[in-house]
Design a protein around this motif. Structure first.
Motif, mmCIF file in Angstrom:
data_model
loop_
_atom_site.group_PDB
_atom_site.id
_atom_site.type_symbol
_atom_site.label_atom_id
_atom_site.label_comp_id
_atom_site.label_asym_id
_atom_site.label_seq_id
_atom_site.Cartn_x
_atom_site.Cartn_y
_atom_site.Cartn_z
ATOM 1 N N PRO A 12 0.820 -1.217 0.000
ATOM 2 C CA PRO A 12 0.000 0.000 0.000
ATOM 3 C C PRO A 12 0.850 1.261 0.000
ATOM 4 C CG PRO A 12 0.130 -0.891 2.201
ATOM 5 C CD PRO A 12 0.874 -1.858 1.309
ATOM 6 N N GLU A 13 1.629 1.433 -1.040
ATOM 7 C CA GLU A 13 2.480 2.619 -1.143
ATOM 8 C C GLU A 13 2.512 3.109 -2.576
ATOM 9 O OE1 GLU A 13 6.652 0.133 -1.425
ATOM 10 O OE2 GLU A 13 5.977 0.803 0.535
ATOM 11 N N LYS A 14 2.525 4.409 -2.733
ATOM 12 C CA LYS A 14 2.620 5.074 -4.042
ATOM 13 C C LYS A 14 1.544 4.611 -5.025
ATOM 14 C CE LYS A 14 7.538 5.836 -3.529
ATOM 15 N NZ LYS A 14 8.869 5.579 -4.009
ATOM 16 N N GLY A 15 0.359 4.256 -4.523
ATOM 17 C CA GLY A 15 -0.748 3.875 -5.395
ATOM 18 C C GLY A 15 -0.658 2.473 -5.973
ATOM 19 N N ARG A 16 0.318 1.684 -5.540
ATOM 20 C CA ARG A 16 0.487 0.333 -6.111
ATOM 21 C C ARG A 16 -0.712 -0.564 -5.828
ATOM 22 N NH1 ARG A 16 6.379 0.513 -4.060
ATOM 23 N NH2 ARG A 16 7.439 1.347 -5.886
ATOM 24 N N ALA A 17 -1.209 -0.527 -4.596
ATOM 25 C CA ALA A 17 -2.361 -1.370 -4.259
ATOM 26 C C ALA A 17 -3.600 -0.939 -5.041
ATOM 27 C CB ALA A 17 -2.632 -1.338 -2.760
ATOM 28 N N ASN A 18 -3.793 0.359 -5.235
ATOM 29 C CA ASN A 18 -4.938 0.829 -6.020
ATOM 30 C C ASN A 18 -4.858 0.329 -7.455
ATOM 31 O OD1 ASN A 18 -6.055 2.242 -3.868
ATOM 32 N ND2 ASN A 18 -4.949 4.110 -4.352
ATOM 33 N N ARG A 19 -3.682 0.394 -8.049
ATOM 34 C CA ARG A 19 -3.520 -0.118 -9.417
ATOM 35 C C ARG A 19 -3.768 -1.621 -9.462
ATOM 36 N NH1 ARG A 19 0.433 3.721 -9.304
ATOM 37 N NH2 ARG A 19 2.109 2.252 -8.886
ATOM 38 N N ALA A 20 -3.302 -2.339 -8.452
ATOM 39 C CA ALA A 20 -3.517 -3.787 -8.405
ATOM 40 C C ALA A 20 -5.009 -4.116 -8.292
ATOM 41 C CB ALA A 20 -2.744 -4.402 -7.247
ATOM 42 N N VAL A 21 -5.747 -3.319 -7.513
ATOM 43 C CA VAL A 21 -7.199 -3.498 -7.381
ATOM 44 C C VAL A 21 -7.868 -3.302 -8.736
ATOM 45 C CG1 VAL A 21 -9.286 -2.375 -6.469
ATOM 46 C CG2 VAL A 21 -7.393 -2.959 -4.930
ATOM 47 N N GLU A 22 -7.513 -2.226 -9.429
ATOM 48 C CA GLU A 22 -8.098 -1.953 -10.743
ATOM 49 C C GLU A 22 -7.778 -3.075 -11.725
ATOM 50 O OE1 GLU A 22 -7.911 2.919 -10.275
ATOM 51 O OE2 GLU A 22 -6.322 1.884 -11.362
#
Length: 88
Positions: free
Chosen positions: A35-45
């Motif tokens: 959960p750093e630098k938007g990595r988890a958000n990109r993985a969710v998408e």
């Protein structure tokens, strides 16, 4: 084109990327990304796009960028269709 919003509960840093089922009205996802630098958000998408057969840009995190509880907007699906697809 129609779009739907879906509540998520995300567990970053997991062993694998997976849809883990429903927790109340939120779909639980596990992603390997930290959960750093938007990595988890990109993985969710990316995970949701792959699961739904959509291009990655059809899935967007629209709320909760820095927390575990997120809301995503998904183009081309209805809320009812998403609930059926993920077995709610």
């Amino acid at each position: 084109m129609a779009s739907a919003r879906l509540k998520l509960r995300v567990a970053p840093g997991s062993r694998q990327d997976a849809v883990a089922g429903w927790m109340g009205d939120a779909l639980k996802l596990r992603v390997r990304a930290a959960p750093e630098k938007g990595r988890a958000n990109r993985a969710v998408e990316q995970l949701l796009a792959r699961e739904l057969g959509l291009p990655v840009d059809a899935v967007r995190v629209v709320a909760g960028r820095t927390g575990r509880d997120k809301t995503v907007e998904i183009d081309g699906w209805s809320v009812t269709g998403l609930q059926q697809h993920f077995g709610a």
